[in-house]
Design a protein around this motif. Structure first.
Motif, PDB file in Angstrom:
ATOM      1  N   ALA A 108       8.752  -1.122   8.911  1.00 41.05           N
ATOM      2  CA  ALA A 108       7.646  -0.332   8.229  1.00 41.05           C
ATOM      3  C   ALA A 108       8.204   1.175   7.576  1.00 41.05           C
ATOM      4  CB  ALA A 108       6.453  -0.329   8.918  1.00 41.05           C
ATOM      5  N   GLU A 109       8.379   1.872   8.230  1.00 44.85           N
ATOM      6  CA  GLU A 109       8.619   3.287   7.738  1.00 44.85           C
ATOM      7  C   GLU A 109      10.082   3.431   7.035  1.00 44.85           C
ATOM      8  OE1 GLU A 109       8.859   7.364   7.151  1.00 44.85           O
ATOM      9  OE2 GLU A 109       7.440   6.124   7.493  1.00 44.85           O
ATOM     10  N   ALA A 110      11.079   2.673   7.578  1.00 44.42           N
ATOM     11  CA  ALA A 110      12.416   2.950   6.847  1.00 44.42           C
ATOM     12  C   ALA A 110      12.822   2.084   5.683  1.00 44.42           C
ATOM     13  CB  ALA A 110      13.515   2.563   7.951  1.00 44.42           C
ATOM     14  N   PHE A 111      11.959   0.661   5.410  1.00 46.79           N
ATOM     15  CA  PHE A 111      12.367  -0.179   4.689  1.00 46.79           C
ATOM     16  C   PHE A 111      11.252  -0.368   3.855  1.00 46.79           C
ATOM     17  CE2 PHE A 111      13.419  -4.078   2.615  1.00 46.79           C
ATOM     18  CZ  PHE A 111      14.746  -3.854   2.497  1.00 46.79           C
ATOM     19  N   ALA A 112      10.033  -1.058   4.452  1.00 50.16           N
ATOM     20  CA  ALA A 112       8.818  -1.498   3.828  1.00 50.16           C
ATOM     21  C   ALA A 112       8.334  -0.659   2.802  1.00 50.16           C
ATOM     22  CB  ALA A 112       8.050  -2.252   4.793  1.00 50.16           C
ATOM     23  N   SER A 113       8.184   0.602   3.279  1.00 53.81           N
ATOM     24  CA  SER A 113       7.451   1.811   2.539  1.00 53.81           C
ATOM     25  C   SER A 113       8.080   2.194   1.603  1.00 53.81           C
ATOM     26  CB  SER A 113       7.155   2.931   3.584  1.00 53.81           C
ATOM     27  OG  SER A 113       8.285   3.597   4.154  1.00 53.81           O
ATOM     28  N   ARG A 114       9.526   1.674   1.337  1.00 55.66           N
ATOM     29  CA  ARG A 114      10.367   2.220   0.311  1.00 55.66           C
ATOM     30  C   ARG A 114      10.719   1.055  -0.595  1.00 55.66           C
ATOM     31  NH1 ARG A 114      11.149   5.359   4.512  1.00 55.66           N
ATOM     32  NH2 ARG A 114      11.528   7.517   4.323  1.00 55.66           N
ATOM     33  N   ILE A 128       0.787  -1.115  -0.017  1.00 56.06           N
ATOM     34  CA  ILE A 128      -0.101  -0.055   0.055  1.00 56.06           C
ATOM     35  C   ILE A 128       0.863   1.174  -0.121  1.00 56.06           C
ATOM     36  CG2 ILE A 128      -1.881  -1.201   1.355  1.00 56.06           C
ATOM     37  CD1 ILE A 128      -0.871   0.181   3.712  1.00 56.06           C
ATOM     38  N   ARG A 129       2.179   1.071   0.057  1.00 60.42           N
ATOM     39  CA  ARG A 129       3.065   2.351   0.002  1.00 60.42           C
ATOM     40  C   ARG A 129       2.737   3.611  -0.831  1.00 60.42           C
ATOM     41  NH1 ARG A 129       5.899  -1.212  -3.053  1.00 60.42           N
ATOM     42  NH2 ARG A 129       7.021  -0.361  -4.825  1.00 60.42           N
ATOM     43  N   ASN A 130       2.276   3.111  -2.181  1.00 61.64           N
ATOM     44  CA  ASN A 130       1.789   4.042  -3.099  1.00 61.64           C
ATOM     45  C   ASN A 130       0.717   4.615  -2.806  1.00 61.64           C
ATOM     46  OD1 ASN A 130       4.401   3.999  -4.116  1.00 61.64           O
ATOM     47  ND2 ASN A 130       3.821   2.335  -5.596  1.00 61.64           N
ATOM     48  N   LEU A 131      -0.312   4.123  -2.064  1.00 58.16           N
ATOM     49  CA  LEU A 131      -1.825   4.566  -1.994  1.00 58.16           C
ATOM     50  C   LEU A 131      -1.955   5.417  -0.872  1.00 58.16           C
ATOM     51  CD1 LEU A 131      -3.421   1.269  -2.653  1.00 58.16           C
ATOM     52  CD2 LEU A 131      -2.765   2.919  -4.311  1.00 58.16           C
ATOM     53  N   VAL A 132      -0.904   5.268   0.214  1.00 58.33           N
ATOM     54  CA  VAL A 132      -1.230   6.116   1.427  1.00 58.33           C
ATOM     55  C   VAL A 132      -0.457   7.606   1.437  1.00 58.33           C
ATOM     56  CG1 VAL A 132      -0.559   6.083   3.854  1.00 58.33           C
ATOM     57  CG2 VAL A 132      -1.054   3.818   2.698  1.00 58.33           C
ATOM     58  N   PRO A 133      -1.211   8.583   1.686  1.00 56.33           N
ATOM     59  CA  PRO A 133      -0.592   9.777   1.343  1.00 56.33           C
ATOM     60  C   PRO A 133       0.633  10.083   2.734  1.00 56.33           C
ATOM     61  CG  PRO A 133      -3.180  10.116   1.622  1.00 56.33           C
ATOM     62  CD  PRO A 133      -2.516   8.631   1.864  1.00 56.33           C
ATOM     63  N   GLN A 134       1.649  10.743   2.242  1.00 57.73           N
ATOM     64  CA  GLN A 134       2.754  10.787   3.398  1.00 57.73           C
ATOM     65  C   GLN A 134       2.186  11.411   4.718  1.00 57.73           C
ATOM     66  OE1 GLN A 134       6.151  10.226   2.660  1.00 57.73           O
ATOM     67  NE2 GLN A 134       5.443   8.925   1.112  1.00 57.73           N
ATOM     68  N   ASP A 135       1.393  12.368   4.680  1.00 55.34           N
ATOM     69  CA  ASP A 135       1.238  12.757   5.797  1.00 55.34           C
ATOM     70  C   ASP A 135       0.239  11.949   6.901  1.00 55.34           C
ATOM     71  OD1 ASP A 135      -1.017  13.152   4.234  1.00 55.34           O
ATOM     72  OD2 ASP A 135      -1.758  15.028   4.902  1.00 55.34           O
ATOM     73  N   VAL A 136      -0.108  11.014   6.562  1.00 55.15           N
ATOM     74  CA  VAL A 136      -0.782  10.028   7.264  1.00 55.15           C
ATOM     75  C   VAL A 136      -0.187   8.801   7.421  1.00 55.15           C
ATOM     76  CG1 VAL A 136      -3.098  11.183   7.140  1.00 55.15           C
ATOM     77  CG2 VAL A 136      -2.558   9.272   5.600  1.00 55.15           C
ATOM     78  N   ARG A 137       1.138   8.433   6.750  1.00 55.75           N
ATOM     79  CA  ARG A 137       1.579   7.007   6.766  1.00 55.75           C
ATOM     80  C   ARG A 137       1.819   6.588   7.932  1.00 55.75           C
ATOM     81  NH1 ARG A 137       5.500  10.882   5.955  1.00 55.75           N
ATOM     82  NH2 ARG A 137       7.651  10.221   7.010  1.00 55.75           N
ATOM     83  N   ILE A 138       2.153   7.234   9.128  1.00 52.15           N
ATOM     84  CA  ILE A 138       2.603   6.502  10.434  1.00 52.15           C
ATOM     85  C   ILE A 138       1.185   6.002  11.034  1.00 52.15           C
ATOM     86  CG2 ILE A 138       3.619   6.815  12.630  1.00 52.15           C
ATOM     87  CD1 ILE A 138       5.643   6.821  10.308  1.00 52.15           C
ATOM     88  N   PRO A 173       9.989  -2.886  -2.859  1.00 54.55           N
ATOM     89  CA  PRO A 173       8.919  -3.813  -3.269  1.00 54.55           C
ATOM     90  C   PRO A 173       8.693  -4.991  -2.419  1.00 54.55           C
ATOM     91  CG  PRO A 173      10.537  -3.297  -5.018  1.00 54.55           C
ATOM     92  CD  PRO A 173      11.117  -2.758  -3.708  1.00 54.55           C
ATOM     93  N   VAL A 174       7.484  -5.872  -2.621  1.00 55.73           N
ATOM     94  CA  VAL A 174       7.119  -6.668  -1.764  1.00 55.73           C
ATOM     95  C   VAL A 174       8.155  -7.716  -1.254  1.00 55.73           C
ATOM     96  CG1 VAL A 174       5.316  -8.701  -1.160  1.00 55.73           C
ATOM     97  CG2 VAL A 174       4.731  -6.400  -2.361  1.00 55.73           C
ATOM     98  N   GLY A 175       8.818  -8.233  -2.229  1.00 56.97           N
ATOM     99  CA  GLY A 175       9.837  -9.436  -1.960  1.00 56.97           C
ATOM    100  C   GLY A 175      10.822  -8.777  -0.960  1.00 56.97           C
ATOM    101  N   PRO A 176      11.578  -7.837  -1.257  1.00 56.79           N
ATOM    102  CA  PRO A 176      12.649  -7.427  -0.257  1.00 56.79           C
ATOM    103  C   PRO A 176      12.119  -7.061   1.058  1.00 56.79           C
ATOM    104  CG  PRO A 176      13.056  -6.399  -2.618  1.00 56.79           C
ATOM    105  CD  PRO A 176      11.600  -6.877  -2.409  1.00 56.79           C
ATOM    106  N   ALA A 177      10.665  -6.296   1.092  1.00 53.25           N
ATOM    107  CA  ALA A 177      10.192  -6.062   2.253  1.00 53.25           C
ATOM    108  C   ALA A 177       9.789  -7.370   3.385  1.00 53.25           C
ATOM    109  CB  ALA A 177       8.689  -5.154   2.027  1.00 53.25           C
ATOM    110  N   ALA A 178       9.091  -8.332   2.301  1.00 54.73           N
ATOM    111  CA  ALA A 178       8.981  -9.450   3.232  1.00 54.73           C
ATOM    112  C   ALA A 178      10.420 -10.118   3.835  1.00 54.73           C
ATOM    113  CB  ALA A 178       8.543 -10.625   2.314  1.00 54.73           C
TER     114      ALA A 178
END
Length: 214
Positions: free
Chosen positions: A118-124, A62-72, A126-131
């Protein structure tokens, strides 16, 4: 888009180089409170591993669907949802372990290590590296929980794998290794023993890193 790290570097950082407990010093509250036995450490470690992996995957999706100001807040809601699922599963099928872990099972949602990944890695990424990062981070944190729990149990009670049936069922009722009859060094299973044990693990890691020039 940030550069995608290699699977080897992800696992190396999560397990050792950037270990959430020994390097970032995150999640110390459950780490110090729960690790009175190896089984308790393993139980919380598995729960944390499941939450950090699942939440990293969803955050990446969902990283590209969540606005930056509410991501946390959104990331916290995702983490809280998976914590609730894990808590309900443990309460239903591993109730004795659920009682042992107590409040620290739902408090996984406040574990800064999970939100940090979640903030430093997964949100930046793709799914594979995030998993992979979630698995590595969770495994590294679980390893510290298990080692610290085993160390405190062994020194404090003279046993190992006490209460294994809480996690593995009746088949594990006889898995407890009683190395010494009676309590050995009670300080180890008291709160000060947790700090001493963690300091010892930190010292060992720093010593190994120094010897290898890291």
């Amino acid at each position: 888009m940030s550069e995608t790290p290699t699977p080897r570097s992800i696992f190396r950082d999560g397990l050792w180089g950037n270990n959430a407990a020994l390097v970032q010093l995150l999640g110390l509250c459950p780490l110090l409170a729960v690790t009175t036995t190896a089984v308790a450490g393993l139980g919380l470690g598995i729960a944390t591993l499941l939450v950090v992996t699942a939440s990293s995957v969803v955050v990446s999706l969902i990283r590209n669907l969540v606005p930056q100001d509410v991501r946390i807040p959104v990331f916290i809601l995702v983490i809280a949802a998976f914590v609730t699922i894990v808590e309900l599963v443990v309460a239903a099928w591993l109730h004795d372990l659920y009682r042992t872990l107590g409040l620290f099972l739902p408090l996984i949602v406040t574990n800064c290590a999970i939100l940090a990944r979640a903030e430093a890695f997964a949100s930046r990424q793709p799914v594979g590296p995030a998993a992979l990062d979630g698995i590595a981070t969770g495994t590294g944190f679980a390893a510290v929980l298990i080692v610290l729990g085993a160390l405190r149990e062994l020194i404090g009670r003279g046993t190992l794998l006490d209460g294994a049936e809480q996690l593995f069922g009746p088949i594990a009722a006889n898995w407890t290794l009683e190395l010494v009859d009676g309590d050995v060094f009670l300080l180890a299973i008291l709160p000060p023993g947790a700090f001493i044990g963690l300091a010892l693990l930190l010292a060992i890691k720093n010593r190994i890193d120094d010897r290898h020039g890291r």
